[in-house]
Enzyme design. Structure first.
Site, PDB file in Angstrom:
ATOM      1  N   GLU A 363      18.169  -7.740 -38.420  1.00 46.51           N
ATOM      2  CA  GLU A 363      18.126  -9.019 -39.330  1.00 46.51           C
ATOM      3  C   GLU A 363      16.755  -9.267 -39.953  1.00 46.51           C
ATOM      4  O   GLU A 363      16.436 -10.076 -40.225  1.00 46.51           O
ATOM      5  CB  GLU A 363      18.531 -10.225 -38.230  1.00 46.51           C
ATOM      6  CG  GLU A 363      19.870 -10.061 -37.632  1.00 46.51           C
ATOM      7  CD  GLU A 363      20.261 -11.161 -37.018  1.00 46.51           C
ATOM      8  OE1 GLU A 363      20.147 -12.260 -37.508  1.00 46.51           O
ATOM      9  OE2 GLU A 363      21.202 -11.123 -35.999  1.00 46.51           O
TER      10      GLU A 363
HETATM   11  N1  CAA Z   1      19.539 -18.085 -49.775  1.00 46.42           N
HETATM   12  C1  CAA Z   1      20.371 -18.096 -51.035  1.00 46.42           C
HETATM   13  N2  CAA Z   1      20.130 -17.182 -51.864  1.00 46.42           N
HETATM   14  C2  CAA Z   1      19.211 -16.234 -51.519  1.00 46.42           C
HETATM   15  C3  CAA Z   1      18.397 -16.085 -50.610  1.00 46.42           C
HETATM   16  C4  CAA Z   1      18.657 -17.004 -49.403  1.00 46.42           C
HETATM   17  N3  CAA Z   1      17.854 -17.038 -48.382  1.00 46.42           N
HETATM   18  N4  CAA Z   1      17.538 -14.991 -50.690  1.00 46.42           N
HETATM   19  C5  CAA Z   1      17.956 -14.577 -51.977  1.00 46.42           C
HETATM   20  N5  CAA Z   1      18.865 -15.078 -52.496  1.00 46.42           N
HETATM   21  C6  CAA Z   1      19.581 -15.086 -53.799  1.00 46.42           C
HETATM   22  C7  CAA Z   1      18.418 -15.233 -54.814  1.00 46.42           C
HETATM   23  O1  CAA Z   1      18.282 -16.294 -55.344  1.00 46.42           O
HETATM   24  C8  CAA Z   1      19.107 -14.188 -56.033  1.00 46.42           C
HETATM   25  O2  CAA Z   1      20.369 -15.155 -56.569  1.00 46.42           O
HETATM   26  P1  CAA Z   1      20.271 -15.050 -58.206  1.00 46.42           P
HETATM   27  O3  CAA Z   1      19.841 -13.983 -58.792  1.00 46.42           O
HETATM   28  O4  CAA Z   1      21.383 -15.689 -58.602  1.00 46.42           O
HETATM   29  O5  CAA Z   1      19.215 -16.339 -58.525  1.00 46.42           O
HETATM   30  C9  CAA Z   1      19.787 -13.179 -55.278  1.00 46.42           C
HETATM   31  O6  CAA Z   1      19.822 -13.597 -53.930  1.00 46.42           O
HETATM   32  C10 CAA Z   1      18.891 -12.011 -55.184  1.00 46.42           C
HETATM   33  O7  CAA Z   1      17.723 -12.453 -54.593  1.00 46.42           O
HETATM   34  P2  CAA Z   1      16.572 -11.241 -54.735  1.00 46.42           P
HETATM   35  O8  CAA Z   1      16.185 -10.949 -55.989  1.00 46.42           O
HETATM   36  O9  CAA Z   1      15.354 -11.964 -53.821  1.00 46.42           O
HETATM   37  O10 CAA Z   1      17.058  -9.958 -53.735  1.00 46.42           O
HETATM   38  P3  CAA Z   1      16.452  -8.891 -53.291  1.00 46.42           P
HETATM   39  O11 CAA Z   1      17.172  -7.649 -53.682  1.00 46.42           O
HETATM   40  O12 CAA Z   1      14.736  -8.454 -53.880  1.00 46.42           O
HETATM   41  O13 CAA Z   1      16.183  -8.949 -51.824  1.00 46.42           O
HETATM   42  C11 CAA Z   1      15.406  -9.557 -49.624  1.00 46.42           C
HETATM   43  C12 CAA Z   1      15.670  -9.841 -51.118  1.00 46.42           C
HETATM   44  C13 CAA Z   1      14.738 -10.654 -48.906  1.00 46.42           C
HETATM   45  C14 CAA Z   1      14.543  -8.212 -49.292  1.00 46.42           C
HETATM   46  C15 CAA Z   1      16.886  -9.146 -49.018  1.00 46.42           C
HETATM   47  O14 CAA Z   1      17.207  -7.985 -49.485  1.00 46.42           O
HETATM   48  C16 CAA Z   1      16.883  -8.901 -47.730  1.00 46.42           C
HETATM   49  O15 CAA Z   1      16.698  -9.891 -46.807  1.00 46.42           O
HETATM   50  N6  CAA Z   1      16.931  -7.987 -46.952  1.00 46.42           N
HETATM   51  C17 CAA Z   1      16.892  -7.340 -45.510  1.00 46.42           C
HETATM   52  C18 CAA Z   1      18.275  -7.437 -44.906  1.00 46.42           C
HETATM   53  C19 CAA Z   1      18.593  -7.617 -43.601  1.00 46.42           C
HETATM   54  O16 CAA Z   1      18.067  -8.321 -42.949  1.00 46.42           O
HETATM   55  N7  CAA Z   1      19.304  -6.483 -43.100  1.00 46.42           N
HETATM   56  C20 CAA Z   1      19.302  -6.565 -41.597  1.00 46.42           C
HETATM   57  C21 CAA Z   1      20.960  -6.013 -41.470  1.00 46.42           C
HETATM   58  S1  CAA Z   1      21.863  -7.314 -40.441  1.00 46.42           S
HETATM   59  C22 CAA Z   1      21.530  -6.891 -38.762  1.00 46.42           C
HETATM   60  O17 CAA Z   1      20.519  -6.522 -38.422  1.00 46.42           O
HETATM   61  C23 CAA Z   1      22.691  -7.613 -38.059  1.00 46.42           C
HETATM   62  C24 CAA Z   1      22.828  -7.090 -36.894  1.00 46.42           C
HETATM   63  O18 CAA Z   1      23.655  -6.055 -36.294  1.00 46.42           O
HETATM   64  C25 CAA Z   1      22.049  -7.604 -35.602  1.00 46.42           C
END
Ligand code: CAA
Length: 380
Positions: A363
């Site tokens: 996550e």
């Molecule tokens: N809430 C709402 N919107 C959000 C947000 C949030 N928390 N975070 C980003 N956004 C939106 C932004 O506002 C943006 O929207 P607009 O362009 O419309 O304004 C859009 O999403 C893109 O945002 P970013 O440019 O910030 O995106 P990014 O590509 O730079 O990524 C990141 C940001 C935080 C690194 C994200 O990619 C991320 O969280 N990555 C990790 C994913 C993850 O947690 N993977 C684990 C897999 S799931 C798992 O582990 C489940 C399991 O089995 C236990």
């Protein structure tokens, strides 16, 4: 400021503690050894209401707040982090996502089965080349009018083979980058959907982690969650809440290992006295207790933010970053306090040390949490 829990919170915590001690503890070592899913225990947790704690009561959920959920997560994780991750994914990623963004029909058909534990859910975002970089999805869902055709592979999916309802994130229009991503409800048994072999893991070995492949899977349009292009935001919002649950899991692993180390220090003798009387051990316990208490405050603050309608991206990411580091540090020290016994299975702490590591990875890795935190604090 009031740090006191309500009577209801205390009751939920006690119920989770009792369940963990009576139902999860027996067999936890064997399940870890054999990589065996806690099937019966998950069924019972469904009956007791732990699988859909925060979901709406009209769909079988408990209608509880996030504070209740993190209290339960901490207690379950003190004993069995493999079982608690099943609870965490089902509650915060799958039930919360459907309850918040699903249609009435989706909630009626799917959520009501997930909240009771009749069916288990999985959240499918990660891919071989898109774990942290969530926009780089290669899985595609092509719009065919009344349905989508889904193709691709997902990796490291918790509840991979035990789930029956999967929330799958896929690109529907790569040109639009993150705005061309959608989330779909995929059912076990849909033609072309295959579960790959089980991963052989270092920790949380009782949970089942698999890759999934989709070969021309026909997904009805009514199974898309939200408006077209909402999938990336859906994943981000859902994961932001999920991180609070994993922070609580990390806290529980740390607290469980600390409690074992403390008890052990009272019975194990060395140099003519119980080892708790040696400052080398007493100071370790003091550090462990202090960092756990700090982590607990951060977890509670993030849960409180969510319950009070505040933005919880920052507090949730900080809670996960800190609590997962505490889980790692404390479990290592708990093994050290146990000496040679800490290195063998029957004392539990070696398993906890292995389990702790995943909380810094899934996550969102610790590095991802730092991205979220730094972007948030530098935004103004
Ligand atoms: N809430 C709402 N919107 C959000 C947000 C949030 N928390 N975070 C980003 N956004 C939106 C932004 O506002 C943006 O929207 P607009 O362009 O419309 O304004 C859009 O999403 C893109 O945002 P970013 O440019 O910030 O995106 P990014 O590509 O730079 O990524 C990141 C940001 C935080 C690194 C994200 O990619 C991320 O969280 N990555 C990790 C994913 C993850 O947690 N993977 C684990 C897999 S799931 C798992 O582990 C489940 C399991 O089995 C236990």
């Amino acid at each position: 400021m009031d740090f006191k829990l309500t009577e209801e919170h205390e009751m939920i915590r006690q119920a989770a503690r009792d369940f963990a001690i009576n139902e999860l503890k027996p067999g936890v070592i064997e399940r870890d050894e054999k990589q065996e899913f806690p099937k019966e225990q998950v069924k019972k947790m469904g009956e007791l209401g732990f699988m859909g704690m925060m979901a709406s009561p009209e769909y079988g959920g408990g209608g509880m707040d996030t504070v209740s959920y993190v209290l339960a997560m901490e207690e379950l994780s003190k004993i069995d982090a493999s079982a608690s991750v099943v609870v965490s994914v089902n509650n915060s990623l799958v039930c919360w996502g459907l309850d918040t963004y699903g249609t009435e029909a989706q909630k009626e058909k799917y959520l009501s089965k997930l909240t009771t534990g009749e069916k288990i859910g999985a959240f499918c975002l990660s891919e071989p080349e898109a774990g942290s970089d969530a926009t780089s999805q290669k899985t595609t869902a092509i719009d065919k009018g009344d349905h989508y055709i889904l193709n691709g592979t997902k990796n490291w999916i918790t509840n991979g083979s035990s789930a029956e309802i999967y929330l799958v994130i896929a690109h529907t229009d790569k040109q639009k980058k993150h705005r061309g991503i959608n989330a779909f409800i995929v059912e076990r048994g849909m033609e072309g959907f295959e579960v790959g072999p089980k991963e052989q893991k270092m920790g949380i070995r009782g949970s089942d982690t698999h890759s999934l492949t989709f070969n021309d899977v026909k997904v009805p349009k009514e199974n898309r969650i939200g408006e077209d292009g909402f999938g990336f935001k859906f994943a981000m919002k859902t994961l932001a809440g999920g991180r609070i649950g994993i922070a609580a899991q990390a806290l529980g692993i740390a607290a469980g290992a600390y409690e074992l180390a403390k008890e052990y220090s009272k019975i194990r003798k060395a140099f003519g006295t119980e080892i708790k009387n040696h400052q080398a051990i007493a100071f370790k316990l003091a550090d462990m207790h202090t960092s756990i208490e700090a982590a607990r405050h951060m977890v509670m603050k993030a849960a409180w933010d969510k319950d009070n309608g505040n933005n919880y991206d920052l507090s949730g990411a900080m809670a996960k970053l800190y609590a997962s580091q505490v889980a790692m540090d404390v479990t290592i020290e708990a093994v050290q306090v146990h000496g040679g016994n800490g290195y063998v299975k029957e004392y539990h702490v070696e398993r906890m040390m292995r389990d702790a590591k995943i909380t810094q990875i899934y996550e969102g890795t610790s590095e991802i949490q730092k991205i979220v935190i730094s972007r948030s604090i530098l935004a103004d």
